[in-house]
Design a protein around this motif. Structure first.
Motif, PDB file in Angstrom:
ATOM      1  N   GLY A 135     -55.390  21.506  27.569  1.00 32.28           N
ATOM      2  CA  GLY A 135     -56.104  20.411  26.931  1.00 32.28           C
ATOM      3  C   GLY A 135     -57.442  20.137  27.588  1.00 32.28           C
ATOM      4  N   ARG A 136     -57.471  20.222  28.918  1.00 35.55           N
ATOM      5  CA  ARG A 136     -58.722  19.968  29.625  1.00 35.55           C
ATOM      6  C   ARG A 136     -59.710  21.112  29.430  1.00 35.55           C
ATOM      7  N   VAL A 137     -59.210  22.343  29.382  1.00 36.84           N
ATOM      8  CA  VAL A 137     -60.080  23.490  29.114  1.00 36.84           C
ATOM      9  C   VAL A 137     -60.749  23.332  27.754  1.00 36.84           C
ATOM     10  N   LEU A 138     -59.946  22.990  26.741  1.00 40.51           N
ATOM     11  CA  LEU A 138     -60.479  22.842  25.385  1.00 40.51           C
ATOM     12  C   LEU A 138     -61.481  21.694  25.319  1.00 40.51           C
ATOM     13  N   MET A 139     -61.162  20.585  25.987  1.00 41.99           N
ATOM     14  CA  MET A 139     -62.067  19.437  25.978  1.00 41.99           C
ATOM     15  C   MET A 139     -63.411  19.800  26.603  1.00 41.99           C
ATOM     16  N   SER A 140     -63.367  20.487  27.743  1.00 42.96           N
ATOM     17  CA  SER A 140     -64.592  20.871  28.427  1.00 42.96           C
ATOM     18  C   SER A 140     -65.392  21.880  27.611  1.00 42.96           C
ATOM     19  N   TYR A 141     -64.699  22.882  27.076  1.00 40.09           N
ATOM     20  CA  TYR A 141     -65.384  23.935  26.321  1.00 40.09           C
ATOM     21  C   TYR A 141     -66.064  23.365  25.078  1.00 40.09           C
TER      22      TYR A 141
END
Length: 244
Positions: A135-141
């Protein structure tokens, strides 16, 4: 004195700060370090003072009265660096999410290959993030995708916090006009560099989630970034002369 200063903001980084300073000190380019500590109650300042004795003149610390925000910590450090004549100033986290061995790559991109700003990029060659929740990877990307759409910048990782600036960039940006304190600070610095037409280069890195200590990230920081980008873009359009 080195021509390059590494700025490391801290709050409760006792598990990491001594090791990260040692790692930077071992690099062949001879970087200096400035720790900006926001009144950590966990002994971070004592650990830094021990390193200041071990590496006299190369490790420095500025202490503040409390948690005043990442952006203001870096602005404090930038001004400190400019007052002392450093030619290159580098932002880096204390928790080893940024590999100290990548510091020379950012530094030489500016010193030897003409970049004004060198960004340690998680997304310029795919998605190079280790041990983050999906979830954090997707949010950052997708935050970086959103920033590209709104601002027109071509940067793949506009929210990156591992960055080398030539000192003349920091002088021309007018640091007193930087308005954001949290996550959006990183976007604002890059966007204003972009508006000023400085040469910004992305250097691929692998970002590794911290192993020790506690993350300072929260949802309000992302919120500042989402709404702050629109504000930055509108100000750049309607108040271009005074924007930077």
């Amino acid at each position: 004195m080195s021509d390059a200063l590494v700025i490391i903001p801290t709050y409760n980084e006792i598990e990491n700060i001594g090791n990260i300073i040692d790692a930077v000190m071992k690099l062949p380019d001879g970087f200096d370090v400035l720790v900006i500590d926001d009144a950590s109650p966990d002994g971070t300042q004592d650990a830094v003072r021990a390193k200041m004795e071990l590496y006299p003149g190369r490790v420095n610390m500025e202490t503040r009265t409390g948690k005043l925000g990442l952006g203001t910590a870096y602005i404090h450090g930038f001004k400190w660096a400019l007052e002392r004549g450093y030619s290159f100033v580098i932002e880096m986290d204390a928790d080893f999410s940024h590999n100290p061995e990548d510091l020379p790559r950012l530094y030489h991109e500016c010193k030897d290959r003409g970049a004004d700003v060198a960004v340690g990029s998680r997304y310029v060659s795919g998605v190079n993030v280790v041990n983050w929740p999906m979830g954090r990877v997707l949010m950052s990307y997708f935050a970086s995708v959103y920033v590209r759409i709104v601002t027109g910048m071509t940067l793949r990782d506009s929210t990156a916090g591992f960055v080398c600036y030539r000192s003349h960039v920091l002088r021309e940006l007018d640091l007193d006009k930087i308005q954001f304190k949290g996550y959006a600070f990183q976007i604002e610095m890059k966007f204003k560099s972009f508006v000023k037409k400085f040469k910004i280069v992305e250097v691929p890195i692998v970002f590794v989630n911290r192993q020790l200590g506690t993350s300072k990230m929260n949802s309000s920081i992302f919120g500042e970034a989402i709404f702050g980008v629109i504000t930055l873009r509108l100000k750049s359009i309607f108040r271009r002369k005074s924007f930077c």
